[in-house]
Design an enzyme around this catalytic site. Sequence first.
Site, short mmCIF file in Angstrom:
data_model
loop_
_atom_site.label_atom_id
_atom_site.label_comp_id
_atom_site.label_asym_id
_atom_site.label_seq_id
_atom_site.Cartn_x
_atom_site.Cartn_y
_atom_site.Cartn_z
N TRP A 28 0.87 -1.20 0.00
CA TRP A 28 0.00 0.00 0.00
C TRP A 28 0.90 1.24 0.00
CZ3 TRP A 28 -5.49 -0.80 0.86
CH2 TRP A 28 -6.23 0.37 0.88
N PHE A 63 -1.10 -3.12 7.97
CA PHE A 63 -1.74 -3.94 9.00
C PHE A 63 -1.15 -5.35 9.02
CE2 PHE A 63 -5.21 -6.56 10.72
CZ PHE A 63 -5.54 -5.84 11.86
N HIS A 94 -9.86 4.93 9.93
CA HIS A 94 -8.99 3.75 9.71
C HIS A 94 -7.55 4.02 10.12
CE1 HIS A 94 -7.96 6.00 6.03
NE2 HIS A 94 -6.82 5.32 6.08
N PHE A 119 10.31 -0.29 13.54
CA PHE A 119 9.04 0.30 13.12
C PHE A 119 9.35 1.39 12.09
CE2 PHE A 119 5.69 3.56 13.88
CZ PHE A 119 4.57 2.80 13.64
N ARG A 133 9.74 12.23 3.92
CA ARG A 133 10.41 11.27 4.81
C ARG A 133 10.85 10.00 4.09
NH1 ARG A 133 7.12 14.64 7.04
NH2 ARG A 133 7.49 15.41 9.16
#
Length: 154
Positions: A28, A63, A94, A119, A133
């Site tokens: 995504w 996710f 969401h 992460f 970023r």
Amino acid sequence: MAGILKSVTGKTNVNIKNKRFGIVVAEWNDDITEPLFDGAYQALLEMGAKKSHILRHNVPGSFELPLAAQQLAEQKNIDAVICLGCVIQGDTPHFDYICQAVAYGIMKVNLKFNKPVAFGVLTTLNKKQALERAGGKFGNKGEEAALTVVKMLS
Ligand code: RBF
């Protein structure tokens, strides 16, 4: 080591020649996650990792990062995992559900397997912030995620 490590905070002298890394990449927003992957991959190579010791897995969205990270972390020959994703706020809640689940899920994998699991997930209000970023004016958070796991290996 010159190029990439200059652009991230701090540096490391850890010898990672014999370390093996998993990188999980969310598909995504792949216009953001591919530059994050390139940043992480190049940073690992610059820090001394071998190409053959870097294993990439894709997942559909952020996710799904914790499950794939867990499947990598449970492998005895993987020393550290880097999770890369980009969640961009939309009109519905969401964003909060995904970000919270992913952050918590990744943290749990760190503790369960006692291995560094980074992460490297951008959680931004818009695409511009994400681009900044992922190789833009705020650097590349994929590179920083790679440096983080290497530091944690020491
Ligand atoms: N995944 C991302 O990695 N980044 C996103 O910005 C993102 N936005 C989503 C928005 C909605 C409304 C939904 C339903 C999913 C989104 N996903 C996003 C996908 C999510 O991480 C996951 O792949 C799917 O929910 C399937 O479990």
